[in-house]
Write an enzyme that holds these catalytic residues in place. Sequence first.
Site, PDB file in Angstrom:
ATOM      1  N   LYS A  76      16.749  16.018  -6.826  1.00  0.00           N
ATOM      2  CA  LYS A  76      17.748  15.037  -6.391  1.00  0.00           C
ATOM      3  C   LYS A  76      18.148  15.527  -4.723  1.00  0.00           C
ATOM      4  O   LYS A  76      18.095  16.525  -4.544  1.00  0.00           O
ATOM      5  CB  LYS A  76      19.136  15.462  -7.180  1.00  0.00           C
ATOM      6  CG  LYS A  76      20.093  14.468  -6.928  1.00  0.00           C
ATOM      7  CD  LYS A  76      21.256  14.483  -8.063  1.00  0.00           C
ATOM      8  CE  LYS A  76      22.418  13.593  -7.536  1.00  0.00           C
ATOM      9  NZ  LYS A  76      23.477  13.813  -8.537  1.00  0.00           N
ATOM     10  N   SER A 151      25.314   9.532 -10.921  1.00  0.00           N
ATOM     11  CA  SER A 151      24.498   9.405  -9.959  1.00  0.00           C
ATOM     12  C   SER A 151      23.126  10.121  -9.701  1.00  0.00           C
ATOM     13  O   SER A 151      22.509   9.777  -8.655  1.00  0.00           O
ATOM     14  CB  SER A 151      25.448  10.358  -8.700  1.00  0.00           C
ATOM     15  OG  SER A 151      25.083  11.749  -8.852  1.00  0.00           O
ATOM     16  N   SER A 175      26.873  12.875 -14.200  1.00  0.00           N
ATOM     17  CA  SER A 175      25.880  12.284 -13.209  1.00  0.00           C
ATOM     18  C   SER A 175      24.504  12.832 -13.851  1.00  0.00           C
ATOM     19  O   SER A 175      23.530  12.527 -13.123  1.00  0.00           O
ATOM     20  CB  SER A 175      26.210  12.592 -11.896  1.00  0.00           C
ATOM     21  OG  SER A 175      27.083  11.748 -11.252  1.00  0.00           O
TER      22      SER A 175
END
Lengths: 484, 485
Positions: A76, A151, A175
Amino acid sequence: MHTLTLAGISAGIKARRFSSVEVTQHFLGRIERLNPALNAFITVTADQALAQAAAADQVVAAGKGGPLTGVPIAHKDIFCTDGVLTTCASKMLSNFVSPYDATVVRKLKEAGVVMLGKTNMDEFAMGSSNETSWYGPVKNPWDLSRVPGGSSGGSAAAVAARIAPAATGTDTGGSIRQPAALTALTGIKPTYGRVSRYGMIAYASSLDQGGVLTLNAEDAALLLGAMSGFDERDSTSVDLAVPDYTATLNQPLKGIKVGILKEFFGKGLEATTESLVRDALEVYERLGATLVEVSLPNLPLSVPTYYVVAPAECSSNLSRFDGVRFGYSCAEPKDLLDLYTRSRGEGFGAEVKRRIMTGTYVLSAGYYDAYYIKAQKVRQLISDDFKRAFAQVDLLVGPTAPTTAFELGAKVDDPITMYLNDIYTIGANLAGLPAMSIPCGFVEGLPVGLQLIGPHFAEAKLLNAAHQYQQQTEWHRRIPAGYA
Amino acid sequence: MNMEWETVIGLEIHAQLATRSKIFSGSATAYGAEPNTQANLVDLGYPGVLPVLNREVVRMAVKFGLAVGATVAKRSVFARKNYFYPDLPKGYQISQYELPIVQLGKLEIVLDDGARKTVGITRAHLEEDAGKSLHENFQGYSGIDLNRAGTPLLEIVSEPDMRSAKEAVAYMKRIHTLVRYLEICDGNMQEGSFRCDANVSVRQKGQEKLGTRCEIKNLNSFRFIEKAINHEVARQIDVIEGGGKIRQETRLYDPDKDETRPLRSKEEANDYRYFPDPDLLPVIIEQSFIDQVRATLPELPDQKAARFVEQHGLSPYDAGTLSASREVGDYYEAVVAALGAAHAKLAANWVMGDLSASLNNDGLEISGSRIGAAGLAALLARIVDETISGKIAKEVFEAMWADGQSADAIIEARGLKQITDAGAIEKVIDEVIAANPKQLADYRAGRDKLFGFFVGQVMKVSGGKANPAQVNDLLKKKLQGQGSL
């Protein structure tokens, strides 16, 4: 090759059925072909990946290496990666090349993992649909007109589309788990303090926790084990030995007590989702678990509590992005104030600004007690609720998200509705508990996630319960059409 | 209108803790390095970095707390003080707010008239320093040096217990002495290691309620503190007597113009939005740690002074002077140890007199003295055993200071040894008397005052080496006509 799990790739490399370079090339090829429609990656580090793969092949050739040597994954873009663009999906960091590796990145590097690239996300991890990214929304491989969740939406889409075998994520209010649920993946957020936050760009420090999105519980156990552990650079990381999570995956579940969270089955939960979650509970019953209904009376206060605590911390954490030392800086500032206001005004997106303003407000003189202090008290009550529940049961089970993946743009203009997406996931963050999401069925072709929450440092138990479920079900093996 | 005004002062002293590395990072804290060479990613507030508490600062704060009889908090919490400034990389300063590590202590100060007064210490908390803005010309920009960012500070906050600039200075000096005794701060005011903000207000004498205060920022010399406070007090009285009101504000002292001027008013003050820093755990201090630190506490200035009075028979004033710095006290004690406690007063006089004067002349600290404690003791031993007189000793001291030789070597080389041989002294006396027949006649005729003249002549002829007591004795006899002439 791309439908293999991490464990499968690892075994293939070890058995010399293929090399790390071949696997890496294969995934890089898929990224090149499939990513444009998904927008799952912000940066693809092909050259570096191939160099790492070649090095891993040498290690394997020398008869050395571990279970992750030569296995490619994606990070990420919230994790700092030495010499590589690290954007947090924000214009603010669109020019930021990190001078160091996050501890998670370093540990996985040391374990021989190959980094394919950096995945898209909600800007500074603030969002539940991956629509707040400055790099544009990520599409859900199960339906390109829908969101992948957020997210960690880029990580979820990449793994679901099999353009990366696994990816790291972070979870501040859901997330990892919510995107895992919306893309039929296994996602785990460990106990707060289990994974170092050093080099993980902070959103809400007391809630942020790194974790993984994988194809199944076994992969999650493998990857999470390698990135967990005490880090002297993170004062909130916990100095506790990391067990071999893979070693206990096959323990029988006979006799464990599974709590059904009453508050998770109320208003707002889609009936179709509920029925799949109840089916999953039956599977656990068949596996020998005793089901007990438990109530956490303060849990419904999770969302308002979270939306005081997280913005408060973020308003302070994001102050360092001031246009002075790194990141976006506005053109030709008139003076200091102009430099600050325009750099931040132009560098941050709407959702980030909304949370900075909310956070600034709740910490302000005269409001601090009414909001921040009160939220901290409620947070404690929620923690206490969980503690009481875990005195009765081994695990808590419920849905991960109230609905399946929604249409892109459907909730963009309604932040409150968007925030309610995290209604089931936030509690674990507020209490610092380990929690995961595993696929438990599909509604009209869209995945539904089952959430498991455990007491502090019960990752092994969660992974064990997830793995046992996955021995009985096939949901996690489904591949979205066009990506098989 | 002629009212009597009372001044009320509280000080916030910032003592830079003498650690090798910063409070939350491994960067060095040494002063004077090239700009930005002692700032790592943590100090620069890079994305993703986290603070890690330097344990040494906790030990130092506990030490201070114990030395001022304060409560050491078993649990203290770091908080973020949020504001934007270019020399504050993270956009917040990590400090302690609601739960400081040191709470409620006190310190006794001695005033000029010898009176003693106790000043309350509200709290002392740990925090990081900010960087420094350099306003020299960088093509119209300001420069920033972040070497100082993250340097550990102990902010020591007093009660508003002081009633004059002099009391404030006495308190500041007392803290200055204390932190150096404790070896937790080098006390270097020029380098900014020790500085203070003064909260000043005035009220009519007898009035209970405090007046509106102004805070004077960044005072880094004892002289400036006194001048700044006196100036501020006069200004406030002027304003009130002129029918005005004091605005609560922060003011800066300009030593060049000897005035304070407003920096920002209360209304313009930042809302710092303090909240507990989620990156740092609360500081938990066990009783065993406190006990361990207590065991390492040195003898404190007051204890040392009392001991000098009791064991060495010094006056309280001398004892106070010699204990004002740990190094001076140690030096003095080393001299006494070598010389014997019976001669403590002699040692005290020399340390406070010739030694102190020479150090001042050369701008040296006692640690850099050209004559060590053993060297001075060896010199004083020659006074004690009457090898030389006190007067000759001053000459020897100067020679020692200049070329570093031992007292004995100089006495030997220069033939400064005192003449105690009665025959040799008599010989000189005879010479002097023979050379001054008129004075002799006058003396014998009753001009007693001429005795001093003869003593002077004898000392002069002997090169100052004749033992003064023997000279007195023998001269008296000879002048009265006893003995051979």
